[in-house]
Write a protein that holds these residues in place. Structure first.
Motif, PDB file in Angstrom:
ATOM      1  N   GLU A 480      81.582  -3.823  48.267  1.00 60.17           N
ATOM      2  CA  GLU A 480      82.779  -5.161  48.626  1.00 60.17           C
ATOM      3  C   GLU A 480      82.449  -5.861  49.754  1.00 60.17           C
ATOM      4  O   GLU A 480      83.054  -6.918  49.977  1.00 60.17           O
ATOM      5  N   ALA A 481      81.273  -5.567  50.507  1.00 61.72           N
ATOM      6  CA  ALA A 481      80.805  -6.352  51.594  1.00 61.72           C
ATOM      7  C   ALA A 481      80.488  -7.593  51.319  1.00 61.72           C
ATOM      8  O   ALA A 481      80.063  -7.983  50.368  1.00 61.72           O
ATOM      9  N   PRO A 482      80.802  -8.804  52.032  1.00 60.41           N
ATOM     10  CA  PRO A 482      80.582 -10.147  51.672  1.00 60.41           C
ATOM     11  C   PRO A 482      78.976 -10.263  51.794  1.00 60.41           C
ATOM     12  O   PRO A 482      78.813 -11.105  52.939  1.00 60.41           O
ATOM     13  N   LEU A 483      78.238  -9.959  51.255  1.00 63.80           N
ATOM     14  CA  LEU A 483      76.592 -10.043  51.225  1.00 63.80           C
ATOM     15  C   LEU A 483      76.175 -10.552  49.950  1.00 63.80           C
ATOM     16  O   LEU A 483      76.434 -10.200  48.937  1.00 63.80           O
ATOM     17  N   PRO A 484      75.150 -11.023  50.154  1.00 62.23           N
ATOM     18  CA  PRO A 484      74.216 -11.228  51.519  1.00 62.23           C
ATOM     19  C   PRO A 484      74.748 -12.283  52.539  1.00 62.23           C
ATOM     20  O   PRO A 484      75.314 -13.274  52.346  1.00 62.23           O
ATOM     21  N   VAL A 485      74.220 -12.011  53.631  1.00 64.91           N
ATOM     22  CA  VAL A 485      74.694 -12.908  54.854  1.00 64.91           C
ATOM     23  C   VAL A 485      73.519 -13.836  54.826  1.00 64.91           C
ATOM     24  O   VAL A 485      72.477 -13.398  54.867  1.00 64.91           O
TER      25      VAL A 485
END
Length: 655
Positions: A480-485
């Motif tokens: 759930e991490a907003p990746l890629p940065v």
């Protein structure tokens, strides 16, 4: 008549016929020798006339090569020049070649071949100092350029100022027996050309002394004024930016008075060397990153620099600071170190209604203003420009300190799905938290950073900071991490051949997977020089990093970029999104971009979405993702995490 008397008559007649034949043969040989001598004199006269009309050594050699080929009928002639440093013979630019392509291979090989003494035909002439003949080069073990369409060959030297300067060589496609008389004429031609070379060099030396400073070898006032007038004419035609820097050494009189004029002269020569180094020059005219400089000494301790093709007025200030930086290391005079500074006056040349003398006067005035402010200062003649330049220089200086003091921050702007509005990734955006001015807008410092080398340091810091933050998010939020940065890369960064290695090392140091990083670049970064960016992007792609093309649609060669570079996604420029509601044209352009991207297997991000209508348009036109103030403004990591946490908690079944 009796038999004995008849024999006497016959013998006398026989002797007379033999004498007549011998006389005729002598006359024929004499006539042929006179003709050959006349032809040789014609050749010698032709070479002398042509070479005497030459104004450069290259012109004289070319005239001689052409004249010899025309006289002998030999189709190939070439001049080898002796290199002063090594003493070897290197290929010159003087050629005579008849026929369309018969001797292309020979010429190509010759232009890559250098000869030392005794090696090959030119090397034999170099070793002996005399002309040489080869009947058939295909049977000569010492001839290096075989099987290239030539067979007969001869060469002769040119001596000037007591040393060999060049070797002229000539070739025939068939074997030719030696012609001693022709070689003798060639030797005379070589001696005559030597005198021509000496005359031309003497003239060049006189011309150089008339336009250059004897002490430092730099351009003098006469040459500088000529260059300045030409620069003003170019500025008027093209609207380019040029500047004039007037330098006066501080405390030079003290050196002369205390250490003597010999030490003063030595200092001036050393200063000239330092200034050339500061301008990245090996001559009084040099290029550095598109800029052109002319450095001159006006006499005494005054130097001037003409700067052409500058990116902006502020670039002239950076040149002045580069010059002052070059003087900060002490000069060794009479066994002791002496610190010398320079006061510099700067005037910007727009070209309109300006002449060389007026610019010099204004620069001189500015120089005295700088000296009044203290040693080692610069001053711009125009007060408004001076104010703007000081502000920019102050910003650049404070920005350098900001890197060391930890004043830079990264904010992140979500990139959301147009289907459900959920955050999928983020773009890292650098911010400057100034202790007095507060949060400095990027528009006020990013252009200054890009104009200088600071963007490389800021870019490296941004990459590492973003990767460290992305690693923390991956560890905390998992899938759930907003990746890629995505991290923006400037044209200067992309021009670094070592960029892929920098990214690889950063990923290794931070522990971040390459799949969790994206690189954003603009079309402008690709326009300057596509060779290095293409290699950099291929290297990044090999790491597994995603490549995004930002501001798509504004460049003049957008479609060609998609073919040449390994792009994964397009970010449609915000200008199209802003005007979607104002007419069908922008909508048609966005629809065409989406269709093209879909055909190429590329994702599409709509940038600058600020209203619900624009978000709906982006969805209806087929964009995959959207980014803009309508969804979220750039924010610090903690605020981004607040947007992630509720979703993550719901997925985990937390209350």
């Amino acid at each position: 008549m009796s038999e004995p008397a008849l024999d006497v008559v016959e013998r006398r007649l026989l002797r007379e016929r033999r004498a007549r034949r011998e006389a005729e043969e002598i006359a024929e040989r004499t006539t042929r020798a006179l003709y050959d001598k006349q032809q040789e004199l014609v050749l010698l006269e032709a070479v002398v006339l042509a070479s005497n009309e030459s104004s450069t050594v290259d012109e004289a050699l070319q005239s001689a090569v052409d004249a010899v080929c025309a006289h002998t009928g030999w189709p190939v002639g070439h001049a080898y020049l002796r290199e002063r440093s090594s003493g070897d013979l290197v290929p010159g630019t003087s050629w005579h070649i008849e026929g369309a392509h018969q001797f292309d291979a020979f010429r190509s090989t010759t232009e890559r071949t250098t000869f030392s003494g005794g090696v090959g035909l030119p090397g034999r002439v170099l070793a002996t100092g005399r002309a040489a003949w080869i009947t058939d080069v295909t049977t000569d073990a010492n001839f290096l350029r075989k099987n290239l369409g030539v067979r007969g060959a001869f060469a002769f030297p040119i001596h000037a100022d007591g040393e060999m300067n060049a070797v002229l060589e000539f070739f025939s496609p068939s074997a030719v027996a030696p012609d001693p008389a022709l070689l003798d004429v060639m030797a005379q031609i070589g001696r005559q050309l030597g005198r021509v070379v000496e005359r031309i060099r003497a003239q060049e030396q006189i011309a150089h002394q008339a336009t250059h400073d004897i002490l430092t070898g730099l351009a003098n006032r006469l040459l500088f004024l000529d260059r300045l007038e030409l620069a003003l004419a170019r500025a008027r035609r093209h609207g380019s930016v040029a500047a004039l820097l007037f330098l006066d050494l501080d405390r030079f009189k003290d050196i002369n008075d205390t250490l003597g004029h010999g030490a003063g002269d030595e200092l001036l020569r050393s200063v000239a060397d330092r200034l050339q180094g500061a301008l990245r020059a090996t001559d009084s005219v040099a290029r550095f990153g598109g800029e052109e400089f002319t450095l001159a000494r006006f006499g005494g301790d005054e130097f001037v620099v003409l700067c052409e093709e500058l990116a902006s007025e502020n670039a002239a200030v950076r040149v002045a600071e580069r010059v002052q930086e070059s003087l900060r290391v002490p000069f060794l005079l009479e066994g002791a170190g002496h610190v010398i500074t320079a006061s510099i006056g700067i005037v910007i040349a727009s070209g309109a209604d300006q002449n060389a003398e007026d610019l010099l006067r204004d620069a001189d005035i500015a120089m005295y203003r700088a000296k009044e402010r203290g040693q080692g200062n610069w001053e711009i003649f125009d007060e408004e420009l001076r104010k703007r330049a000081l502000e920019r220089v102050g910003t650049e200086r404070a920005l350098r300190q900001a890197l060391d003091l930890g004043e830079l921050r990264l904010h992140y702007q979500p990139v959301v799905s147009v289907e459900d509005g959920r955050m999928r990734s983020v773009e890292a955006l650098v911010r400057w938290q100034h202790p007095e001015r507060g949060l400095v807008p990027p528009a006020e410092f990013i252009p200054i950073a890009e104009e200088s080398a600071l963007i490389l340091q800021i870019g490296a810091w941004t990459l590492r900071e973003a990767c460290e933050q992305a690693f923390r998010w991956r560890a905390r939020f998992g899938d759930e991490a907003p990746l890629p940065v995505s991290v923006n890369v400037s044209a200067r960064q992309l021009a670094q051949r070592e960029l892929p290695e920098i990214v690889r090392q950063t990923l290794a140091d931070t522990g971040l997977s390459a799949a969790d990083l994206a690189i954003e670049l603009t079309e402008t970064a690709l326009i300057e020089d596509s060779s290095v960016p293409a290699a950099s992007l291929r290297g990044l792609k090999a790491l597994g990093v995603k490549i995004l093309l930002d501001d798509f649609g504004t460049g003049y060669s957008s479609l060609s970029h998609l073919q040449r570079f390994p792009i994964d996604a397009l970010k449609i420029d915000r200008s199209f999104m802003m005007h979607l509601g104002s007419g069908e044209d922008n909508r048609a352009i966005v629809r065409a971009i989406v269709a093209m991207a879909s055909a190429l297997g590329l994702e599409v991000v709509a940038e600058g979405v600020e209203t619900a209508d624009q978000a709906a348009e982006a969805q209806s036109l087929g964009c995959d993702w959207a980014q803009g103030y309508y969804f979220a403004r750039p924010a610090p990591p903690a605020e981004i995490e607040a947007l992630i946490a509720p979703v993550t908690a719901a997925l985990l079944g937390s209350p």
